[in-house]
Write a protein that holds these residues in place. Structure first.
Motif, PDB file in Angstrom:
ATOM      1  N   ALA B  78      11.070   0.872   3.563  1.00 31.38           N
ATOM      2  CA  ALA B  78      10.345  -0.286   3.251  1.00 31.38           C
ATOM      3  C   ALA B  78      10.287  -1.288   3.902  1.00 31.38           C
ATOM      4  CB  ALA B  78       9.615  -0.004   1.634  1.00 31.38           C
ATOM      5  N   PHE B 101      -1.080   1.840  -0.592  1.00 30.81           N
ATOM      6  CA  PHE B 101       0.341   2.792  -1.513  1.00 30.81           C
ATOM      7  C   PHE B 101       2.018   2.397  -1.322  1.00 30.81           C
ATOM      8  CE2 PHE B 101       2.439   6.383  -0.083  1.00 30.81           C
ATOM      9  CZ  PHE B 101       1.399   7.567  -0.566  1.00 30.81           C
ATOM     10  N   HIS B 102       2.405   1.548  -1.064  1.00 27.40           N
ATOM     11  CA  HIS B 102       3.381   0.747  -1.461  1.00 27.40           C
ATOM     12  C   HIS B 102       3.335   0.384  -2.774  1.00 27.40           C
ATOM     13  CE1 HIS B 102       7.391  -0.687  -0.802  1.00 27.40           C
ATOM     14  NE2 HIS B 102       7.172  -2.416  -1.085  1.00 27.40           N
ATOM     15  N   LYS B 104       1.971   1.058  -5.087  1.00 27.63           N
ATOM     16  CA  LYS B 104       1.438   2.451  -5.697  1.00 27.63           C
ATOM     17  C   LYS B 104       2.976   3.461  -6.541  1.00 27.63           C
ATOM     18  CE  LYS B 104      -0.535   7.634  -5.148  1.00 27.63           C
ATOM     19  NZ  LYS B 104      -2.353   7.969  -5.913  1.00 27.63           N
ATOM     20  N   LEU B 105       3.431   3.137  -4.883  1.00 27.47           N
ATOM     21  CA  LEU B 105       4.655   3.937  -5.398  1.00 27.47           C
ATOM     22  C   LEU B 105       5.600   2.995  -5.851  1.00 27.47           C
ATOM     23  CD1 LEU B 105       5.842   4.928  -1.955  1.00 27.47           C
ATOM     24  CD2 LEU B 105       5.107   6.698  -3.462  1.00 27.47           C
ATOM     25  N   ARG B 107       4.906   1.475  -8.486  1.00 24.29           N
ATOM     26  CA  ARG B 107       4.583   1.637  -9.887  1.00 24.29           C
ATOM     27  C   ARG B 107       3.714   0.489 -10.668  1.00 24.29           C
ATOM     28  NH1 ARG B 107       3.604   6.056 -11.806  1.00 24.29           N
ATOM     29  NH2 ARG B 107       5.517   7.931 -11.287  1.00 24.29           N
ATOM     30  N   GLN B 153       3.042  -4.960   2.489  1.00 27.39           N
ATOM     31  CA  GLN B 153       4.663  -4.092   2.510  1.00 27.39           C
ATOM     32  C   GLN B 153       5.415  -5.247   2.782  1.00 27.39           C
ATOM     33  OE1 GLN B 153       5.267  -0.210   4.738  1.00 27.39           O
ATOM     34  NE2 GLN B 153       7.317  -0.718   4.153  1.00 27.39           N
TER      35      GLN B 153
END
Ligand SMILES: Nc1ncnc2c1ncn2[C@@H]1O[C@H](COP(=O)(O)OP(=O)(O)OP(=O)(O)O)[C@@H](O)[C@H]1O
Ligand SMILES: [Mg+2]
Lengths: 269, 264
Positions: B78, B101-102, B104-105, B107, B153
């Motif tokens: 990333a 999305f980033h 979410k990964l 958390r 990101q």
């Protein structure tokens, strides 16, 4: 305007079955169809009502037992199907994702898959006796393979660049499986589940006819022995109805789980 | 130590079935500093995507190495953001969730995901489309989501593989201007693949011209032009002529050698 349109489409849908049933009733009443071969719709409905509500004692020992019979069958489907779904999805993802696992188990699966689940009935009885277990085992077998095969296919056809995109956003192996592979394969998985539920009902009924002493399949076969064809047909209708309802539930779940698919395919036109 | 160092990289694709191999890149050496906007320019098949994929960590160099901040690049991560030629959005996620999305990964909280995503949705001009699914977007809008996703990101390096190639000229121009604006506003390093001389001149601080098969560095040109750039200005056209001459010279005498190199 819209209401009129809906009424019209509803009329169009029921015209064939209603005509068919009316004709059948008329021919039966005119004694053109022997009631020994095919009972009239009215007597089937009467049997059905007593079977469900136990009002007239028309179907003797089965009177008022419908809920128990249907519940027994549904429970077997539910348990066997749930086990099949979970194991098939997990295995399917592992097989589709990791080449070594695929090489390890694929040949075995390809050998077992062509054996029709009903061919397992003798072994199922030997292993599990006469009760719920052989039926659940057979339901499991019937639902397992379609879900497995569809899951594997779904995983394998995931766009490589989606996995790469996930990786570039920081996804590790678990993230990739959970947040990329699983949702991407979900349409295929759900398609497998819909095939699986049909197979599950088929095998429950078959198992109940030969290896279990309860459930809709049992009533069906038992009534056949006692020449109660009204009950035979009532059982058929019940099985069809429950099969339709479970398939409908899965279809609804599919729509809820795959909202992005709405409008994306020709099915929705 | 430079920000990104590409040291004598060769990439050879072996095709076991056909028994052939293709040399896609030969002896590539470049250093890139922070905040540069580097355009990789070259014809079809000269290895632009291959080089970008090596920097992304999708594949490894056959010879040589690529270092970022002194660390060898060996896998995806990333710390680099990728904008693909095809938008490559997750079709099951809404615009907002694709962009977040980033997070979410990582958390992140729901609140944080929403706020951050909104910032970049607004930046790329997709306000009002938060809840849309990718199949409900046009090509240009999808591409914007891809860019917003990479920006959120906050990677130190953004890789872009012909992100505007599939767009019509109007949208393309608009997106180019927007990207230049975004880059100016929050500086970071961008490596941008293109086969359009004009696009490279519109955007880059530096143009790396690649020659064909095997892909080698033809010339590295530092652009000294003001922004926003004007494609009709004399200086723009001087650069354009310089690059076109380079490409022509490179094509002619190399033709024969070209086909010999292709399959070694
Ligand atoms: N995975 C691969 N396996 C074998 N050969 C490959 C692979 N990827 C690329 N190549 C070869 O490497 C060369 C460079 O390909 P690459 O995709 O990097 O070109 P490109 O400059 O991005 O072209 P384009 O502008 O058309 O996208 C081509 O000759 C191609 O055939
Ligand atoms: Mg390319």
């Amino acid at each position: 305007m819209k209401l009129a349109k809906q009424t019209k489409s509803l009329l169009l849908k029921v015209v064939v079955p209603v005509t068919f049933i009316l004709l059948w009733e008329l021919l039966s009443r005119a004694n053109l169809i022997s009631s020994a071969l095919l009972p009239a719709p009215s007597s089937i409905i009467a049997a059905m009502i007593d079977w469900i509500f136990g009002t007239t004692g028309l179907v003797e020992s089965n009177s008022g037992q419908w809920l128990v019979d249907a519940g027994n069958s549904a429970l077997r489907v539910l348990i066997g199907y749930s086990i099949a779904t979970v194991t098939a999805i997990v295995m399917g993802i592992l097989i589709g994702w990791w080449k070594p696992i695929e090489q390890l188990v694929e040949p075995t699966i390809q050998m077992l898959r062509p054996i029709p689940p009903v061919a397992w009935i003798p072994l199922a009885i030997i292993w599990f006796g006469i009760a719920d277990k052989p039926a659940i085992f057979l339901v499991f077998l019937a639902a397992f393979f379609p879900i497995l095969v569809n899951t594997i296919h779904g995983v394998k056809s995931v766009d490589k660049n989606l996995v790469r995109a996930g990786g570039m956003m920081g996804a590790n192996q678990w993230h990739t499986l959970r947040y990329v592979i699983l949702p991407a394969a979900l349409p295929n998985i759900m398609a497998g589940m819909r095939i699986g539920i049909g197979a599950a009902w088929m095998l429950t009924v078959t198992a109940e006819m030969v290896a279990v002493n309860s459930g809709l399949g049992y009533v069906l076969w038992d009534s056949y022995y006692f020449l109660r064809y009204d009950l035979v047909i009532a059982s058929m209708i019940s099985i069809g109805l429950l099969g339709f309802l479970t398939d409908f539930a899965i279809k609804k779940a599919m729509h809820a789980l795959l909202p992005w698919q709405r409008g994306a395919s020709i099915e929705s036109i | 130590m430079a920000f990104l160092e590409i040291n004598q990289v060769d990439k050879i694709f072996k095709d076991a079935k056909r028994g052939t191999q293709v040399q896609a890149l030969q002896d590539i050496s470049v250093t890139i500093e922070e905040n540069e906007f580097v355009c990789l320019l070259g014809g079809s098949g000269c290895g632009k995507s291959t080089l970008l994929n090596l920097i992304a960590g999708f594949e490894k160099p056959t010879i040589g190495e690529i270092m970022m901040n002194g660390k060898k690049i060996e896998k995806m991560g990333a710390d680099r953001g990728m904008v693909f030629q095809q938008p490559t959005l997750m079709p099951w996620l809404t615009v907002q969730k694709n962009i977040a999305f980033h997070l979410k990964l990582k958390r992140a909280s729901r609140q944080k995901k929403k706020e951050e995503a909104q910032k970049y949705i607004d930046m790329v001009g997709l306000t009002g489309f938060e809840k849309h699914y990718p199949h409900e977007l046009s090509g240009g809008m999808s591409q914007r989501v891809g860019i917003a996703r990479a920006l959120l990101q906050n990677p130190s390096l953004i890789l872009m593989d012909e992100p505007f190639a599939a767009l019509d000229p109007f949208t393309k121009l608009e997106m180019q201007e927007e990207l230049a604006r975004i880059w100016q506003k929050n500086k970071r390093t961008i490596i941008f693949v293109t086969h359009s001389v004009e696009e490279a001149l519109m955007l880059g601080t530096k143009v790396i011209v690649l020659s064909k098969r095997p892909g080698r560095i033809n010339k590295i040109i530092n652009l000294e032009m003001d922004r926003p750039r004007d494609s009709t200005s004399p200086i723009f056209n001087r650069y354009k002529r310089e690059i076109l001459t380079l490409i022509e010279k490179n094509e002619e005498p190399l033709l024969e050698e070209d086909s010999m190199h292709q399959v070694i």
